[in-house]
Design an enzyme around this catalytic site. Sequence first.
Site, PDB file in Angstrom:
ATOM      1  CG  PHE A 244     -53.674  44.483 -25.984  1.00 28.01           C
ATOM      2  CD1 PHE A 244     -54.993  44.065 -25.821  1.00 28.01           C
ATOM      3  CD2 PHE A 244     -52.721  43.996 -25.105  1.00 28.01           C
ATOM      4  CE1 PHE A 244     -55.338  43.179 -24.799  1.00 28.01           C
ATOM      5  CE2 PHE A 244     -53.051  43.110 -24.089  1.00 28.01           C
ATOM      6  CZ  PHE A 244     -54.370  42.691 -23.935  1.00 28.01           C
TER       7      PHE A 244
ATOM      8  CG  ASP B  33     -56.339  44.526 -31.584  1.00 27.20           C
ATOM      9  OD1 ASP B  33     -55.753  45.431 -30.938  1.00 27.20           O
ATOM     10  OD2 ASP B  33     -57.593  44.392 -31.579  1.00 27.20           O
TER      11      ASP B  33
ATOM     12  CB  CYS C 182     -55.127  53.851 -21.435  1.00 32.47           C
ATOM     13  SG  CYS C 182     -56.114  52.479 -22.037  1.00 32.47           S
TER      14      CYS C 182
HETATM   15  C1  LIG Z   1     -55.512  50.856 -26.198  1.00 30.11           C
HETATM   16  S1  LIG Z   1     -55.863  50.036 -27.667  1.00 30.11           S
HETATM   17  C2  LIG Z   1     -54.278  49.691 -28.293  1.00 30.11           C
HETATM   18  C3  LIG Z   1     -53.672  50.832 -29.069  1.00 30.11           C
HETATM   19  C4  LIG Z   1     -52.502  50.448 -29.914  1.00 30.11           C
HETATM   20  N1  LIG Z   1     -51.443  49.829 -29.157  1.00 30.11           N
HETATM   21  C5  LIG Z   1     -51.975  51.620 -30.701  1.00 30.11           C
HETATM   22  O1  LIG Z   1     -50.806  51.967 -30.555  1.00 30.11           O
HETATM   23  O2  LIG Z   1     -52.770  52.201 -31.456  1.00 30.11           O
HETATM   24  C6  LIG Z   1     -56.419  48.481 -27.109  1.00 30.11           C
HETATM   25  C7  LIG Z   1     -56.645  47.431 -28.193  1.00 30.11           C
HETATM   26  O3  LIG Z   1     -56.893  46.180 -27.540  1.00 30.11           O
HETATM   27  C8  LIG Z   1     -57.742  45.418 -28.350  1.00 30.11           C
HETATM   28  N2  LIG Z   1     -58.277  44.350 -27.477  1.00 30.11           N
HETATM   29  C9  LIG Z   1     -59.217  44.452 -26.508  1.00 30.11           C
HETATM   30  N3  LIG Z   1     -59.342  43.260 -25.864  1.00 30.11           N
HETATM   31  C10 LIG Z   1     -58.462  42.416 -26.427  1.00 30.11           C
HETATM   32  C11 LIG Z   1     -58.087  41.064 -26.192  1.00 30.11           C
HETATM   33  N4  LIG Z   1     -58.661  40.342 -25.221  1.00 30.11           N
HETATM   34  N5  LIG Z   1     -57.128  40.521 -26.951  1.00 30.11           N
HETATM   35  C12 LIG Z   1     -56.524  41.230 -27.926  1.00 30.11           C
HETATM   36  N6  LIG Z   1     -56.834  42.515 -28.201  1.00 30.11           N
HETATM   37  C13 LIG Z   1     -57.787  43.087 -27.460  1.00 30.11           C
HETATM   38  C14 LIG Z   1     -58.725  46.404 -28.915  1.00 30.11           C
HETATM   39  O4  LIG Z   1     -59.278  45.898 -30.127  1.00 30.11           O
HETATM   40  C15 LIG Z   1     -57.811  47.629 -29.126  1.00 30.11           C
HETATM   41  O5  LIG Z   1     -57.359  47.615 -30.445  1.00 30.11           O
END
Ligand SMILES: C[S@@+](CC[C@H](N)C(=O)[O-])C[C@H]1O[C@@H](n2cnc3c(N)ncnc32)[C@H](O)[C@@H]1O
Length: 416
Positions: free
Chosen positions: A247, A269, A363
Amino acid sequence: MSGSPASPVDRVAVRLTKDALRQVRGGHPWVFDASVASVKPEGQVGDLAVVFDDDRKFAAIGLWDPGSPIRVRVLHKGSPRTVDGTFWREQLAAVLERRRPLLAQGDTDAYRWVAGENDGLPGLVVDRYADVAVVKLYSAAWMPHLDDVVAAVVDVAAEHAEPVARVVLRMARTTATAPRRPGTEHLADGDALLGELPTVPVQFVENGLTFEADVVHGQKTGHFLDQRDNRRRVRDLAAGKRVLDVFCCTGGFSVNAAAGSAALVHSVDLSPQAVATARRNLAYNSALPEVAACTHQATVGDAYDVMERLAAKGETYDVVVVDPPSFASRKDQVAGAVRAYARLTELALELVEPGGTLVQASCSARVDAETFERVVTTTAADAGRPLRNVQVFGHALDHPVGFAQGEYLCAVFGTV
Ligand SMILES: C[S@@+](CC[C@H](N)C(=O)[O-])C[C@H]1O[C@@H](n2cnc3c(N)ncnc32)[C@H](O)[C@@H]1O
């Protein structure tokens, strides 16, 4: 700037139930629809709601939002106060002052200037990326006040020697589609409120590292500013390590791990745009010998599938970071969120070398830190891979917790 609202802001007089009045006096920022005993006149979205007690004495003032379950977002309580340009400037200056220790470090020019209810301005977020301010609205009630707020942002920033050249408007999806006050219909997510709309991502510095934020289309306001401190912690333990950043979004943890001399960083991601940004963010820092020497891999895909595939191939890492999106904003989603966190812990542990580190974050506002820590640690113990040296981290300085429900971020670090 946005156009002037067609209808000037009026005041409505609001009476609350006894319990709600007590809560507002105690500092709660929201009044729900069921807590409104009477309102006169009916008012429009964005009018100022003046809350009176049974003795007709002023109790509080806030933004009136008749289309939302949160009817009043409280801006001020106690003695009577006028909400005008002076009010906005004073509030913005006061919250900026609280960020002073972060700004004084001198290695970060991107931060959350206003964190909504946690800073006494419910429904308003203002993020800074270098000389760009992003104003994000979580209620249409802010719209008729936008011109005044933007003027205050510009004034206060200039007074503090951090001038703002451009202001961009972002809106939560529910706000963009909410009924509008006449004269505010033209406002749209991604509008320029001051200066030219950025046509390329805005570059900024976090922890001394260069990043870009797509402030017009990116997730949130373009970057997850709230993980700054945890990224630095990952940087501090990355030397010589193989790091998996699941992620990863725009690669905040990945870039910090590389800058901390990680041997390899693998960013994962679902969003191709986010992964492309993560690659560019690594490239911006390639003049650092640590980053240049780090091998970077990136995978666009579902985190669960990717982790299962990596485990099937027998891949392992010294550090695995798991930072998923929110799984629970409502109470009825908590059980599902807890199951999802446990599943992610299991999957991540399959990939962590003995003696390696699991970093797992939540979060989800509805999952408290204690529950989250328990889910991660008991899942690890049940999997026969208990965590040692467990450390739990919460909110960064620019993401304060100002009321009971304001806490949402939790990161568990543990040695496997
Ligand atoms: C809270 S953000 C992560 C922030 C990141 N770790 C940072 O430091 O900026 C959550 C991320 O999860 C991704 N995401 C959502 N569902 C997902 C999935 N099933 N598999 C992979 N990534 C996913 C979104 O695109 C988003 O970029």
